[in-house]
Design a protein around this motif. Sequence first.
Motif, PDB file in Angstrom:
ATOM      1  N   VAL A  75       0.802  -1.227   0.060  1.00 28.63           N
ATOM      2  CA  VAL A  75      -0.102  -0.167  -0.058  1.00 28.63           C
ATOM      3  C   VAL A  75       0.918   1.320  -0.068  1.00 28.63           C
ATOM      4  O   VAL A  75       1.706   1.278   0.782  1.00 28.63           O
ATOM      5  CB  VAL A  75      -1.055  -0.242   1.187  1.00 28.63           C
ATOM      6  N   GLU A  76       0.771   2.225  -0.782  1.00 30.70           N
ATOM      7  CA  GLU A  76       1.347   3.284  -0.993  1.00 30.70           C
ATOM      8  C   GLU A  76       0.275   4.477  -0.768  1.00 30.70           C
ATOM      9  O   GLU A  76      -1.004   4.281  -0.435  1.00 30.70           O
ATOM     10  CB  GLU A  76       1.719   3.686  -2.303  1.00 30.70           C
ATOM     11  N   LEU A  77       0.673   5.674  -0.136  1.00 26.49           N
ATOM     12  CA  LEU A  77       0.095   6.839   0.119  1.00 26.49           C
ATOM     13  C   LEU A  77      -0.958   7.274  -1.009  1.00 26.49           C
ATOM     14  O   LEU A  77      -1.996   7.728  -0.472  1.00 26.49           O
ATOM     15  CB  LEU A  77       0.981   7.871   0.501  1.00 26.49           C
ATOM     16  N   ALA A  78      -0.662   7.100  -2.309  1.00 26.95           N
ATOM     17  CA  ALA A  78      -1.445   7.210  -3.121  1.00 26.95           C
ATOM     18  C   ALA A  78      -2.662   6.299  -3.260  1.00 26.95           C
ATOM     19  O   ALA A  78      -3.753   6.647  -4.027  1.00 26.95           O
ATOM     20  CB  ALA A  78      -0.749   7.147  -4.479  1.00 26.95           C
ATOM     21  N   ASP A  79      -2.555   5.240  -2.344  1.00 23.62           N
ATOM     22  CA  ASP A  79      -3.622   4.377  -2.527  1.00 23.62           C
ATOM     23  C   ASP A  79      -4.839   4.626  -1.442  1.00 23.62           C
ATOM     24  O   ASP A  79      -5.834   4.224  -1.554  1.00 23.62           O
ATOM     25  CB  ASP A  79      -3.180   2.662  -2.342  1.00 23.62           C
ATOM     26  N   VAL A  80      -4.390   5.482  -0.549  1.00 24.37           N
ATOM     27  CA  VAL A  80      -5.424   5.609   0.888  1.00 24.37           C
ATOM     28  C   VAL A  80      -6.771   6.104   0.206  1.00 24.37           C
ATOM     29  O   VAL A  80      -7.917   5.409   0.695  1.00 24.37           O
ATOM     30  CB  VAL A  80      -4.785   6.666   1.467  1.00 24.37           C
ATOM     31  N   GLU A  81      -6.875   7.060  -0.641  1.00 19.33           N
ATOM     32  CA  GLU A  81      -7.984   7.662  -1.050  1.00 19.33           C
ATOM     33  C   GLU A  81      -8.988   6.581  -1.872  1.00 19.33           C
ATOM     34  O   GLU A  81     -10.200   6.553  -1.663  1.00 19.33           O
ATOM     35  CB  GLU A  81      -7.931   8.918  -2.014  1.00 19.33           C
ATOM     36  N   GLU A  82      -8.344   5.611  -2.608  1.00 21.07           N
ATOM     37  CA  GLU A  82      -9.077   4.589  -3.304  1.00 21.07           C
ATOM     38  C   GLU A  82      -9.528   3.549  -2.132  1.00 21.07           C
ATOM     39  O   GLU A  82     -10.520   3.137  -2.289  1.00 21.07           O
ATOM     40  CB  GLU A  82      -8.269   4.000  -4.346  1.00 21.07           C
ATOM     41  N   ILE A  83      -8.773   3.194  -1.457  1.00 24.14           N
ATOM     42  CA  ILE A  83      -9.371   2.376  -0.440  1.00 24.14           C
ATOM     43  C   ILE A  83     -10.334   2.934   0.535  1.00 24.14           C
ATOM     44  O   ILE A  83     -11.394   2.301   0.701  1.00 24.14           O
ATOM     45  CB  ILE A  83      -8.200   1.892   0.672  1.00 24.14           C
ATOM     46  N   ILE A  84     -10.230   4.281   0.691  1.00 26.50           N
ATOM     47  CA  ILE A  84     -11.425   4.799   1.234  1.00 26.50           C
ATOM     48  C   ILE A  84     -12.729   4.845   0.762  1.00 26.50           C
ATOM     49  O   ILE A  84     -13.756   4.532   1.031  1.00 26.50           O
ATOM     50  CB  ILE A  84     -10.946   6.217   1.983  1.00 26.50           C
ATOM     51  N   GLU A  85     -12.483   5.357  -0.616  1.00 27.73           N
ATOM     52  CA  GLU A  85     -13.781   5.703  -1.352  1.00 27.73           C
ATOM     53  C   GLU A  85     -14.287   4.195  -1.801  1.00 27.73           C
ATOM     54  O   GLU A  85     -15.550   3.963  -1.829  1.00 27.73           O
ATOM     55  CB  GLU A  85     -13.320   6.271  -2.845  1.00 27.73           C
ATOM     56  N   SER A  86     -13.367   3.225  -2.211  1.00 25.05           N
ATOM     57  CA  SER A  86     -13.979   1.993  -2.913  1.00 25.05           C
ATOM     58  C   SER A  86     -14.295   1.000  -1.778  1.00 25.05           C
ATOM     59  O   SER A  86     -15.569   0.571  -1.540  1.00 25.05           O
ATOM     60  CB  SER A  86     -12.857   1.295  -3.451  1.00 25.05           C
ATOM     61  N   HIS A  87     -13.603   0.718  -0.713  1.00 24.09           N
ATOM     62  CA  HIS A  87     -13.682  -0.259   0.316  1.00 24.09           C
ATOM     63  C   HIS A  87     -14.673   0.279   1.439  1.00 24.09           C
ATOM     64  O   HIS A  87     -15.625  -0.131   2.048  1.00 24.09           O
ATOM     65  CB  HIS A  87     -12.512  -0.704   0.871  1.00 24.09           C
ATOM     66  N   LEU A  88     -14.131   1.327   2.056  1.00 19.89           N
ATOM     67  CA  LEU A  88     -14.619   1.729   3.564  1.00 19.89           C
ATOM     68  C   LEU A  88     -16.007   2.479   3.263  1.00 19.89           C
ATOM     69  O   LEU A  88     -16.859   2.340   4.004  1.00 19.89           O
ATOM     70  CB  LEU A  88     -13.589   2.787   3.968  1.00 19.89           C
ATOM     71  N   ILE A  89     -16.226   3.202   1.987  1.00 26.39           N
ATOM     72  CA  ILE A  89     -17.324   3.754   1.803  1.00 26.39           C
ATOM     73  C   ILE A  89     -18.424   2.986   1.194  1.00 26.39           C
ATOM     74  O   ILE A  89     -19.713   2.656   1.318  1.00 26.39           O
ATOM     75  CB  ILE A  89     -17.423   5.101   0.975  1.00 26.39           C
ATOM     76  N   ASN A  90     -17.844   2.258  -0.068  1.00 32.72           N
ATOM     77  CA  ASN A  90     -18.793   1.620  -0.942  1.00 32.72           C
ATOM     78  C   ASN A  90     -18.781   0.179  -0.844  1.00 32.72           C
ATOM     79  O   ASN A  90     -19.310  -0.566  -1.732  1.00 32.72           O
ATOM     80  CB  ASN A  90     -18.395   1.925  -2.306  1.00 32.72           C
ATOM     81  N   ASP A  91     -17.889  -0.304   0.101  1.00 34.18           N
ATOM     82  CA  ASP A  91     -17.777  -1.763   0.270  1.00 34.18           C
ATOM     83  C   ASP A  91     -17.580  -2.552  -0.874  1.00 34.18           C
ATOM     84  O   ASP A  91     -17.597  -3.790  -1.134  1.00 34.18           O
ATOM     85  CB  ASP A  91     -19.285  -2.380   1.012  1.00 34.18           C
ATOM     86  N   VAL A  92     -16.640  -2.107  -1.647  1.00 37.32           N
ATOM     87  CA  VAL A  92     -15.897  -2.678  -2.839  1.00 37.32           C
ATOM     88  C   VAL A  92     -14.273  -2.611  -2.607  1.00 37.32           C
ATOM     89  O   VAL A  92     -13.720  -1.903  -2.743  1.00 37.32           O
ATOM     90  CB  VAL A  92     -16.184  -2.366  -4.030  1.00 37.32           C
ATOM     91  N   PRO A  93     -13.763  -3.885  -2.054  1.00 35.00           N
ATOM     92  CA  PRO A  93     -12.436  -4.000  -2.076  1.00 35.00           C
ATOM     93  C   PRO A  93     -11.549  -3.664  -3.187  1.00 35.00           C
ATOM     94  O   PRO A  93     -11.954  -3.898  -4.210  1.00 35.00           O
ATOM     95  CB  PRO A  93     -12.103  -5.466  -1.449  1.00 35.00           C
TER      96      PRO A  93
END
Length: 101
Positions: A75-93
């Motif tokens: 995991v890179e710092l640039a991946d944080v927003e994608e993980i938040i938006e995709s997985h944490l908000i939209n439940d898509v790993p």
Amino acid sequence: MKYKKHVFICTNQKEGGKKCCGAEHGMALVDAFKTSLKEKNLHVDIRAQKTGCLDVCAFGPALVVYPEGVFYGKVELADVEEIIESHLINDVPVERLKLNF
């Protein structure tokens, strides 16, 4: 449950030059998740915090999202927003970062 999702980010430090998440920007990831969650007002329902070794050092920096138990690696710092938006908000790993055991 107090939180809908809980993100544990490895910040483990190993001696002797061994690969470890802490040396590979683990704390920077913790800070990035916490900052973004707070900015999005998600910090009440989703918690991000540092943890010790997740036993996937070869794939570090690593983190795990509960309650699903999804592990992410490299995991890179640039991946944080994608993980938040995709997985944490939209439940898509995020499949490209997901560790499959």
